[in-house]
Every structure is written in C-alpha cells, then in structure tokens.
Design an enzyme around this catalytic site. Structure first.
Site, PDB file in Angstrom:
ATOM      1  N   MET A   1      17.808  -2.613  24.217  1.00  0.00           N
ATOM      2  CA  MET A   1      17.789  -1.505  23.254  1.00  0.00           C
ATOM      3  C   MET A   1      18.653  -0.358  23.789  1.00  0.00           C
ATOM      4  O   MET A   1      19.850  -0.516  23.913  1.00  0.00           O
ATOM      5  CB  MET A   1      16.347  -1.046  23.007  1.00  0.00           C
ATOM      6  CG  MET A   1      15.516  -2.081  22.256  1.00  0.00           C
ATOM      7  SD  MET A   1      15.981  -2.185  20.527  1.00  0.00           S
ATOM      8  CE  MET A   1      15.163  -0.754  19.867  1.00  0.00           C
ATOM      9  N   CYS A   2      18.051   0.778  24.116  1.00  0.00           N
ATOM     10  CA  CYS A   2      18.715   2.014  24.536  1.00  0.00           C
ATOM     11  C   CYS A   2      19.394   2.691  23.345  1.00  0.00           C
ATOM     12  O   CYS A   2      19.825   2.041  22.401  1.00  0.00           O
ATOM     13  CB  CYS A   2      19.737   1.796  25.649  1.00  0.00           C
ATOM     14  SG  CYS A   2      19.012   1.180  27.184  1.00  0.00           S
ATOM     15  N   GLY A   3      19.470   3.997  23.415  1.00  0.00           N
ATOM     16  CA  GLY A   3      20.115   4.782  22.368  1.00  0.00           C
ATOM     17  C   GLY A   3      21.123   5.724  22.969  1.00  0.00           C
ATOM     18  O   GLY A   3      20.866   6.358  23.995  1.00  0.00           O
ATOM     19  N   ARG A  32      14.414   3.707  20.614  1.00  0.00           N
ATOM     20  CA  ARG A  32      15.326   2.719  21.176  1.00  0.00           C
ATOM     21  C   ARG A  32      15.204   2.638  22.703  1.00  0.00           C
ATOM     22  O   ARG A  32      15.772   1.740  23.321  1.00  0.00           O
ATOM     23  CB  ARG A  32      16.775   3.051  20.797  1.00  0.00           C
ATOM     24  CG  ARG A  32      17.060   2.961  19.305  1.00  0.00           C
ATOM     25  CD  ARG A  32      18.558   2.976  19.045  1.00  0.00           C
ATOM     26  NE  ARG A  32      19.208   1.857  19.696  1.00  0.00           N
ATOM     27  CZ  ARG A  32      19.282   0.615  19.200  1.00  0.00           C
ATOM     28  NH1 ARG A  32      18.725   0.356  18.015  1.00  0.00           N
ATOM     29  NH2 ARG A  32      19.895  -0.335  19.855  1.00  0.00           N
TER      30      ARG A  32
END
Length: 295
Positions: A1-3, A32
């Site tokens: 994920m990660c944003g 995220r």
C-alpha cells in the site's frame, strides 16, 4: 500500500499555505499506510546550511546542544527544536564535522540542505503533522508519505522521506527486487544506504546520478534502467519536483496541474481541498515516463 503526496507551487501566492495543503493531502491517504508518516518541506534559504536531526530522547540530547556546537565549530549555530526533531542552521562547510559529532552522540540526521527540512515519525499522519506543526509551515514545494511497512520494521528511521544528499529527498510506493545488489554498487560510489529500507537505496541512486552531473529528469530516467521491481518515486530537490513509475505501473498514481501548482497523489481524493482543483488538468502518469518541473 503506502500513500504519497507532493505539491510544487509555480507561484509564490500559495507559499504560506504549503504545509496546510500538504497536511490535508497526507491525512486523506491515511488508510493506505497508518504506521508512520513524514513530510519534507522546501522553505526559505537559511542563509547557511540546515540540518534536521532527530532523537528518541530530545530533552536529554538537545539540552545545551546549540552551545556545544557553537563551541565545537567556533562559529554561531542556531537550533529550533520541534518535538523529537531539531533544525540546526550551521556555518557552510561544517556538515562532515557535525555528522561525526551526531553519530558519536547517537543522534540521527534526517536531512541537510539550504532550504529543506524533513520531519518523520511513527504514527498516523494526523498526529505526526500535529506534533511538528506542519500546517504552519510555508515553502515552495514539499512531498509526503504515509507508510505500510512491508520490507523493514516500523521505526522512525524506516519512515519516508529519505534524504541522501543536500536538498534532495525521495518517497516511494512499491518494492525493489535488486536493492541488495544496488547497495553494493552504491557503496562503492560513496553513497551507502544506512537503513534496511529499499527506498533509501532509490534515494542514494538518485543522489549518485545527480553527483555524476545528471539533471533530475536524467536521474529519474536512470531508475527505469537500473532499478528492478514495481515502484512510483516522487523526488524533491532544491529547485525541482519529479515523478516516475515503473514500466508496469501497478501502483496507483494521479497528477493535477493548474497555473498555480503541480500536485501528485496516490489517489484523486488527495486533491479534494486544493484551490482551483475543479479547473485542473488531471491525468494518470504514464508508465516508464518521467515528469519533472524545475524553477
């Protein structure tokens, strides 16, 4: 994920609102990656060299530090403490000596530069931004990241952005498959990563290319040749802002541009509070294509 989020202001009118706008963008991306967050802000030139440092025990480590460094360097040092971080303004040419001092004391260096400040910690974006007063920060551009750790521990050192050269930093969504080999290559060039995070390898790679004389666009193009895996990189330099996705481009990304700014987000909803977004040109960045803007 990660944003990931990024905002590059073309005009100065929005400079006082940079931190506020970036904070809203980053908070929107919380789901995220809720384990840690960070932001790099490019503000006014310090009239010297800025060094952002971090300590797990700031009350102890920062007490008297300004005076100690002034005595050590035989020149004035200014220090602004912000929660677990502090921003030092140092005389030019003192970086190596101060880095050695920080390593001896166990104080982490988050980044250096004439205009860049880096703040990152474990926790939700809302809480991290509030701890450092990011909403009140002004500047010309900035990038941010909220992390879901997959390849290394949830720590301050493992959070993004990663800065490996003066006024240069990088955030990343994805995973690199050849980062261990690249660590050895970069170490031979004098750009050895200090953490287990593969994102720092990418930051070191950009730094090495810039040191070789490449501009930001050329350095980003090099990632497509030399770094394997799936990735979206957003990079900040003193005068620039760049984006590149791998040839598969499986990680979500969207960009928006008006006469006033260029914005990046992992999802369109990150742009909801940007002024004039209803009139922006909005597009998904193409795979294996470099986008960059410089002042």
């Amino acid at each position: 994920m990660c944003g990931i989020v990024g905002l590059f202001l073309k005009k100065d009118d929005l400079r006082p609102r940079l931190g506020d706008l970036l904070t809203d963008m980053l908070i929107t991306m919380t789901d995220r990656g809720p384990d840690s967050a960070g932001i790099a802000i490019y503000g006014d030139d310090a009239g010297g060299q800025k060094m952002t440092i971090q300590s797990a025990t700031p009350d102890e480590d920062f007490n008297g530090l300004e005076e100690t460094l002034t005595e050590l360097l035989r020149a004035p040092v200014r220090m602004r403490v912000i929660d677990t971080h502090a921003v030092l303004t140092l005389p030019e040419g003192s970086e190596a000596e101060v880095r050695a001092f920080m390593a001896e004391k166990g104080i982490r260096v988050m980044g250096v530069g004439n205009s860049m400040e880096v703040f990152k910690e474990v926790g939700l974006p809302r809480d991290v931004a509030a701890r450092f007063g990011v909403r009140q920060m002004a500047g010309s551009h900035g990038i941010g990241h909220t992390r879901m750790a997959t390849e290394s521990a949830v720590t301050t050192l493992g959070a993004h952005p990663f800065s490996t050269d003066s006024d240069q930093c990088l955030v990343h969504n994805g995973s690199l498959s050849n980062h261990n080999r690249m660590r050895r290559v970069l170490a031979r060039k004098g750009f050895a990563p200090q953490s287990e995070n593969d994102t720092e390898v990418a930051a070191c790679y950009i730094s090495s290319r810039l040191a070789e004389g490449a501009n930001l666009g050329e350095a980003l193009e090099g990632t497509l040749q030399d770094l394997d895996g799936f990735f979206t990189f957003v990079v900040g330099t003193k005068n620039g802002f760049g984006v590149v996705r791998d040839p598969i481009a499986c990680k979500p990304a969207v960009m928006a541009e008006t006469d006033d700014y260029v914005a990046f987000g992992s999802e369109y909803r990150a742009f909801a509070n940007l002024p004039g977004i209803e009139n922006a040109r909005v597009w998904e960045p193409e795979p294996a294509t470099v986008y960059f803007w410089e002042r």
